[in-house]
Design a protein around this motif. Structure first.
Motif, PDB file in Angstrom:
ATOM      1  N   VAL A  66       0.846  -1.184   0.000  1.00 51.05           N
ATOM      2  CA  VAL A  66       0.000   0.000   0.000  1.00 51.05           C
ATOM      3  C   VAL A  66       0.884   1.236   0.000  1.00 51.05           C
ATOM      4  N   GLY A  67       0.944   1.903  -1.116  1.00 56.04           N
ATOM      5  CA  GLY A  67       1.791   3.080  -1.248  1.00 56.04           C
ATOM      6  C   GLY A  67       1.296   3.969  -2.369  1.00 56.04           C
ATOM      7  N   THR A  68       2.238   4.612  -3.014  1.00 56.78           N
ATOM      8  CA  THR A  68       1.871   5.550  -4.076  1.00 56.78           C
ATOM      9  C   THR A  68       1.171   4.852  -5.232  1.00 56.78           C
ATOM     10  N   GLY A  69       1.399   3.540  -5.391  1.00 59.44           N
ATOM     11  CA  GLY A  69       0.742   2.825  -6.480  1.00 59.44           C
ATOM     12  C   GLY A  69      -0.769   2.866  -6.376  1.00 59.44           C
ATOM     13  N   ASN A  70      -1.285   2.915  -5.138  1.00 61.78           N
ATOM     14  CA  ASN A  70      -2.728   2.934  -4.936  1.00 61.78           C
ATOM     15  C   ASN A  70      -3.357   4.270  -5.290  1.00 61.78           C
ATOM     16  N   ILE A  71      -2.572   5.330  -5.286  1.00 65.33           N
ATOM     17  CA  ILE A  71      -3.084   6.659  -5.605  1.00 65.33           C
ATOM     18  C   ILE A  71      -2.475   7.167  -6.901  1.00 65.33           C
ATOM     19  N   VAL A  72      -1.165   7.404  -6.883  1.00 70.47           N
ATOM     20  CA  VAL A  72      -0.501   7.941  -8.071  1.00 70.47           C
ATOM     21  C   VAL A  72      -0.505   6.924  -9.206  1.00 70.47           C
ATOM     22  N   GLY A  73      -0.290   5.638  -8.873  1.00 67.84           N
ATOM     23  CA  GLY A  73      -0.267   4.607  -9.913  1.00 67.84           C
ATOM     24  C   GLY A  73      -1.594   4.466 -10.625  1.00 67.84           C
ATOM     25  N   VAL A  74      -2.692   4.495  -9.874  1.00 73.77           N
ATOM     26  CA  VAL A  74      -4.020   4.413 -10.478  1.00 73.77           C
ATOM     27  C   VAL A  74      -4.284   5.644 -11.323  1.00 73.77           C
ATOM     28  N   SER A  75      -3.884   6.800 -10.818  1.00 75.39           N
ATOM     29  CA  SER A  75      -4.046   8.035 -11.578  1.00 75.39           C
ATOM     30  C   SER A  75      -3.322   7.962 -12.917  1.00 75.39           C
ATOM     31  N   THR A  76      -2.097   7.480 -12.900  1.00 80.50           N
ATOM     32  CA  THR A  76      -1.313   7.357 -14.138  1.00 80.50           C
ATOM     33  C   THR A  76      -1.955   6.360 -15.101  1.00 80.50           C
ATOM     34  N   ALA A  77      -2.403   5.226 -14.566  1.00 81.44           N
ATOM     35  CA  ALA A  77      -3.021   4.202 -15.423  1.00 81.44           C
ATOM     36  C   ALA A  77      -4.247   4.745 -16.137  1.00 81.44           C
ATOM     37  N   ILE A  78      -5.090   5.482 -15.418  1.00 78.29           N
ATOM     38  CA  ILE A  78      -6.312   6.023 -16.027  1.00 78.29           C
ATOM     39  C   ILE A  78      -5.985   7.179 -16.963  1.00 78.29           C
ATOM     40  N   ALA A  79      -5.011   8.018 -16.571  1.00 75.50           N
ATOM     41  CA  ALA A  79      -4.642   9.157 -17.415  1.00 75.50           C
ATOM     42  C   ALA A  79      -4.141   8.699 -18.777  1.00 75.50           C
TER      43      ALA A  79
ATOM     44  N   PHE B  76     -10.002  -3.076  -3.136  1.00 72.22           N
ATOM     45  CA  PHE B  76     -10.490  -2.072  -2.191  1.00 72.22           C
ATOM     46  C   PHE B  76      -9.851  -0.709  -2.453  1.00 72.22           C
ATOM     47  N   LEU B  77      -8.542  -0.603  -2.204  1.00 69.48           N
ATOM     48  CA  LEU B  77      -7.897   0.702  -2.232  1.00 69.48           C
ATOM     49  C   LEU B  77      -7.755   1.270  -3.642  1.00 69.48           C
ATOM     50  N   CYS B  78      -7.313   0.448  -4.596  1.00 71.95           N
ATOM     51  CA  CYS B  78      -7.193   0.954  -5.966  1.00 71.95           C
ATOM     52  C   CYS B  78      -8.570   1.282  -6.554  1.00 71.95           C
ATOM     53  N   SER B  79      -9.573   0.506  -6.187  1.00 69.43           N
ATOM     54  CA  SER B  79     -10.918   0.763  -6.706  1.00 69.43           C
ATOM     55  C   SER B  79     -11.459   2.086  -6.205  1.00 69.43           C
ATOM     56  N   ILE B  80     -11.223   2.417  -4.936  1.00 68.23           N
ATOM     57  CA  ILE B  80     -11.725   3.688  -4.424  1.00 68.23           C
ATOM     58  C   ILE B  80     -11.009   4.851  -5.102  1.00 68.23           C
ATOM     59  N   SER B  81      -9.717   4.675  -5.412  1.00 61.23           N
ATOM     60  CA  SER B  81      -8.990   5.710  -6.164  1.00 61.23           C
ATOM     61  C   SER B  81      -9.613   5.907  -7.538  1.00 61.23           C
ATOM     62  N   ALA B  82      -9.914   4.794  -8.194  1.00 57.95           N
ATOM     63  CA  ALA B  82     -10.495   4.869  -9.533  1.00 57.95           C
ATOM     64  C   ALA B  82     -11.850   5.564  -9.519  1.00 57.95           C
ATOM     65  N   LEU B  83     -12.680   5.247  -8.523  1.00 54.89           N
ATOM     66  CA  LEU B  83     -14.012   5.853  -8.463  1.00 54.89           C
ATOM     67  C   LEU B  83     -13.945   7.332  -8.106  1.00 54.89           C
ATOM     68  N   ILE B  84     -12.968   7.726  -7.291  1.00 57.65           N
ATOM     69  CA  ILE B  84     -12.760   9.152  -7.028  1.00 57.65           C
ATOM     70  C   ILE B  84     -12.481   9.882  -8.336  1.00 57.65           C
ATOM     71  N   ILE B  85     -11.589   9.301  -9.136  1.00 60.15           N
ATOM     72  CA  ILE B  85     -11.208   9.935 -10.410  1.00 60.15           C
ATOM     73  C   ILE B  85     -12.385   9.986 -11.376  1.00 60.15           C
ATOM     74  N   LEU B  86     -13.054   8.861 -11.561  1.00 64.29           N
ATOM     75  CA  LEU B  86     -14.050   8.740 -12.628  1.00 64.29           C
ATOM     76  C   LEU B  86     -15.371   9.430 -12.300  1.00 64.29           C
ATOM     77  N   THR B  87     -15.601   9.789 -11.060  1.00 65.44           N
ATOM     78  CA  THR B  87     -16.830  10.514 -10.720  1.00 65.44           C
ATOM     79  C   THR B  87     -16.589  12.016 -10.569  1.00 65.44           C
ATOM     80  N   THR B  88     -15.367  12.471 -10.887  1.00 68.17           N
ATOM     81  CA  THR B  88     -15.052  13.897 -10.694  1.00 68.17           C
ATOM     82  C   THR B  88     -14.443  14.532 -11.943  1.00 68.17           C
ATOM     83  N   ASP B  89     -14.977  14.192 -13.114  1.00 69.58           N
ATOM     84  CA  ASP B  89     -14.591  14.838 -14.371  1.00 69.58           C
ATOM     85  C   ASP B  89     -13.092  14.780 -14.627  1.00 69.58           C
TER      86      ASP B  89
END
Length: 483
Positions: free
Chosen positions: A78-91, A317-330
């Motif tokens: 559990v580290g930056t991959g759960n937040i920054v990594g998910v952000s990069t993957a979706i971007a 759990f953690l990566c999914s919540i990151s993804a939903l934060i991103i995808l529900t906020t334009d």
């Protein structure tokens, strides 16, 4: 130098695409078939294993529990991959990358189960009466290839306590600086220097205390930071609930090329999801078994199941919540340098939430630093147990944590990506060679469960199994299950 680095990264990308990812898929599917979907059919046992009493050491102190071993491995996962990594993957890959992250987690959990089960089977006893182990040990005792264990250990040391810790420290400093800047405090080289000194000092205080101190810190920090982050994410998704159906639909539509984002091809979508998923949950990488082997459990399969749950905890759990934060906020696709999670939280909850996100990133990165260090200590102890060498590793890690706080790390991150791929390859080859052992041990567990017993493993449990250093026959037999 830049041209050489670019060439290395190009070769590394090809190695991941045509070597590592197909290998992890093949190994994971093989274990899925041979274990009859152990990561699905024994889901309930994953939770029960977390509660097992580890017993006492000869000196009267408590042994490392299954939950503490889980917490140490989760601290590194559990580290930056759960937040920054998910952000990069979706971007870069669009929402569809999330689907492939999910699918990879479900499949690779079988490999995660196998590697931690094997780490338990072939673990060794420490002078204090505890346990140590990991891939290097099942390469040595299971495959009879001690040199392979040395190769794996050296690669792991360069990957986790050295390279990854510098990257985590850099993220830690950036998060604190961002929070200070939001409060009107001047930030720059001076603030980074102070933050680096503080981080290095706290890291030293934890890692010089040994495994027990690491376990005690992580068993408190990991659940706390996960709950805080899940609460923040749930609040953001609830505020934007009207966009949730659209967000979920975009994940599945983009995953199969029905919709494309930011010019991403279907191949890019799959690659970003699979690769970022592996970086985040580390299933099959050979890192988590180093922590899993330290737990005192009655049967190796129990810890294998616990560590498989770690893959679910991290990605589902953690990566999914990151993804939903991103995808529900334009979200804005195509810019990997923008942290879409932080942007989404700020847009939904206001500027104050940036400080909470900074705290979360600080906790995520710090626990990763101490977890990554322990993987390095485990690897060093495979080769030598001389206190001077172990203390030397601690000094180097503290120094690199400080350096990572104040330095630019593009080259370090690129190097870590290469060594991570090599580490995974060595471990996956070992998992292929030990499929028979993992399956036989699982059958013994299933047999005892079917008989209504709480499974207990000894050297005689699986006839013909050699190389075990512990698991001496106990005077007490298996007892009825108390659910």
């Amino acid at each position: 130098m830049d041209q050489l680095l670019d060439r290395v990264l190009t070769v590394n990308d090809q190695f991941w695409q045509w070597g590592i990812i197909p290998l992890i898929v093949v190994v994971s599917l093989l274990y899925l078939a041979l274990t009859r979907g152990v990561q699905f059919r024994l889901l309930g046992q994953m939770f029960r294993g977390l509660r097992e009493d580890p017993g006492d050491l000869p000196d009267g102190t408590r042994n490392i529990s299954a939950f503490q071993a889980f917490a140490v491995s989760s601290a590194a996962r559990v580290g930056t991959g759960n937040i920054v990594g998910v952000s990069t993957a979706i971007a870069l890959g669009g929402p569809g990358a999330v689907f492939w992250m999910w699918l990879m987690a479900l499949v690779v959990a079988g490999a995660a189960f196998a590697e931690s089960t094997l780490a338990q089977v072939y673990k060794e006893r420490t002078p204090a009466g505890g346990f140590k182990g990991g891939p290097a040990y099942y390469m040595k005792h299971g495959l009879g290839l001690p040199w392979m264990g040395v190769v794996f250990s050296v690669i792991l040391i360069f990957t986790y306590p050295f390279s990854f810790n510098m990257v985590q420290a850099n993220t830690f400093t950036a998060a604190v600086n961002e929070s200070l800047d939001g409060m009107g405090v001047a930030v720059g080289d001076a603030s980074s220097l102070v933050i680096g000194i503080v981080l290095a000092a706290v890291t030293a205080a934890v890692i010089f205390g040994g495994l027990k101190r690491i376990a005690h810190v992580t068993q408190v920090a990991v659940p706390f930071m996960a709950l805080v982050y899940l609460a923040i994410g749930t609040a953001v998704v609830a505020i934007n609930a009207d966009r949730l159906p659209e967000a979920v639909a975009s994940i599945f539509n983009s995953a199969f090329g029905i919709e494309q984002f930011a010019g991403a091809t279907l191949g890019t979508v799959i690659m970003m999801g699979v690769r970022r998923g592996m970086f985040s949950n580390e299933g099959g990488m050979g890192s988590a078994p180093n922590a899993g082997a330290t737990a005192a459990v009655s049967h190796p399969v129990k810890q294998g199941l616990t560590q498989a749950f770690g893959v679910y905890f991290d990605t589902l759990f953690l990566c999914s919540i990151s993804a939903l934060i991103i995808l529900t906020t334009d979200p804005v696709y195509g810019d990997a340098d923008v942290n879409l999670v932080t942007r989404g939280v700020e847009a939904s909850l206001g500027g104050w939430a940036l400080h909470i996100m900074a705290l979360i990133l600080v906790l995520f990165t710090f626990t990763s630093v101490v977890g990554n260090y322990y993987y390095g200590q485990s690897s060093i102890e495979y080769m030598t147990e001389r206190p001077a060498v172990i203390n030397g590793l601690r000094v180097i890690v503290v120094a690199l944590v400080f350096l990572g706080s104040v330095a630019s790390l593009d080259t370090v991150w690129s190097f870590a990506d290469v060594t991570m791929g090599l580490m995974a390859t060595v471990n996956l080859i070992a998992l292929l060679g030990l499929t028979g052992v993992a399956v036989k041990v699982l059958r013994d567990y299933d047999k005892q469960r079917k008989a209504g017993l709480d499974p207990v493993f000894t050297r005689e449990s699986v006839p013909g199994l050699k190389g075990m250093q512990v698991w001496e026959p106990e005077t007490e037999a298996a007892v009825p299950v108390r659910d």
